[in-house]
Write a protein that holds these residues in place. Structure first.
Motif, PDB file in Angstrom:
ATOM      1  N   ALA A 158       0.825  -1.200   0.000  1.00 58.83           N
ATOM      2  CA  ALA A 158       0.000   0.000   0.000  1.00 58.83           C
ATOM      3  C   ALA A 158       0.859   1.250   0.000  1.00 58.83           C
ATOM      4  O   ALA A 158       1.859   1.329   0.718  1.00 58.83           O
ATOM      5  N   VAL A 159       0.464   2.205  -0.824  1.00 57.29           N
ATOM      6  CA  VAL A 159       1.082   3.521  -0.856  1.00 57.29           C
ATOM      7  C   VAL A 159      -0.051   4.524  -0.729  1.00 57.29           C
ATOM      8  O   VAL A 159      -1.034   4.447  -1.464  1.00 57.29           O
ATOM      9  N   LEU A 160       0.088   5.444   0.206  1.00 59.27           N
ATOM     10  CA  LEU A 160      -0.984   6.389   0.477  1.00 59.27           C
ATOM     11  C   LEU A 160      -1.146   7.382  -0.664  1.00 59.27           C
ATOM     12  O   LEU A 160      -0.181   7.819  -1.274  1.00 59.27           O
ATOM     13  N   LEU A 161      -2.385   7.730  -0.936  1.00 55.84           N
ATOM     14  CA  LEU A 161      -2.712   8.706  -1.956  1.00 55.84           C
ATOM     15  C   LEU A 161      -3.754   9.662  -1.425  1.00 55.84           C
ATOM     16  O   LEU A 161      -4.362   9.431  -0.392  1.00 55.84           O
ATOM     17  N   TYR A 162      -3.962  10.724  -2.168  1.00 55.66           N
ATOM     18  CA  TYR A 162      -5.048  11.632  -1.843  1.00 55.66           C
ATOM     19  C   TYR A 162      -6.317  11.093  -2.472  1.00 55.66           C
ATOM     20  O   TYR A 162      -6.336  10.711  -3.629  1.00 55.66           O
ATOM     21  N   CYS A 163      -7.376  11.039  -1.710  1.00 53.84           N
ATOM     22  CA  CYS A 163      -8.663  10.596  -2.229  1.00 53.84           C
ATOM     23  C   CYS A 163      -9.738  11.406  -1.522  1.00 53.84           C
ATOM     24  O   CYS A 163      -9.823  11.363  -0.294  1.00 53.84           O
ATOM     25  N   PRO A 164     -10.566  12.154  -2.272  1.00 55.35           N
ATOM     26  CA  PRO A 164     -11.599  12.966  -1.623  1.00 55.35           C
ATOM     27  C   PRO A 164     -12.523  12.152  -0.724  1.00 55.35           C
ATOM     28  O   PRO A 164     -13.114  12.677   0.194  1.00 55.35           O
TER      29      PRO A 164
END
Length: 173
Positions: free
Chosen positions: A81-87
């Protein structure tokens, strides 16, 4: 300066609780509740043949890979897992700095690190499962030599299948 450091998480590390807390936070944000290991990371990491590598940049956890080696011949990647921006997870006015971590090579760095760890343990094969709709993830695995073994129907849920993929170490990576 953007530093990328892949580290093996060990319970003996002074910052183990802090790192584990960040990993759990990422897990909860990325995976649906029924697929999340957030409640059992500490227990899983207490097992003899289990490990977790994480990548830091600018002093914070950007992603992790969890794996186990149930035998001397086989390792299994259970999470990457790699963190991302997600609304969905953050209101628009709370855009996190970590949004830039996807598609910047962090996943590849983690995958290469876990492959190297498995090679040092003389593992002969690594296997994993990936949702066929997660094309970037499947393409990353293929890029590093993983092959599709089969389609496992209803692996994640009644309407979600998975590719079972593998990497044999007689192949170049």
């Amino acid at each position: 300066m953007d530093e990328r450091v892949v580290v093996e998480l060990k319970k003996s590390l002074a910052d183990y609780p802090k790192v584990l807390e960040e990993v759990v936070r990422i897990e909860k944000k990325i995976f649906p509740k029924h697929e999340s290991l957030s409640r059992s990371f500490d227990e899983e990491l207490g097992k003899k043949n289990s490990g977790l590598l994480y990548i830091c940049t600018n002093g914070e956890v950007a992603g992790y890979v969890m794996y186990s080696w149930p035998s001397s011949l086989l390792a299994v990647i259970t999470k990457l897992a790699v963190l991302l921006y997600c609304p969905y997870f953050f209101p628009l006015h709370e855009k996190p700095v970590k949004e830039k971590y996807r598609r910047q090579g962090y996943g590849e760095a983690l995958l290469r690190a876990v492959i190297q760890k498995c090679k040092t343990r003389n593992i002969q094969r690594i296997s994993l499962h990936v949702d066929p709709s997660r094309t970037p993830a499947a393409n990353l695995y293929k890029k590093l030599g993983f092959r599709i073994d089969s389609l496992v129907e209803k692996y994640y849920a009644a309407d979600r299948d998975a590719y079972r993929m593998y990497l044999d170490f007689d192949a170049d990576v």
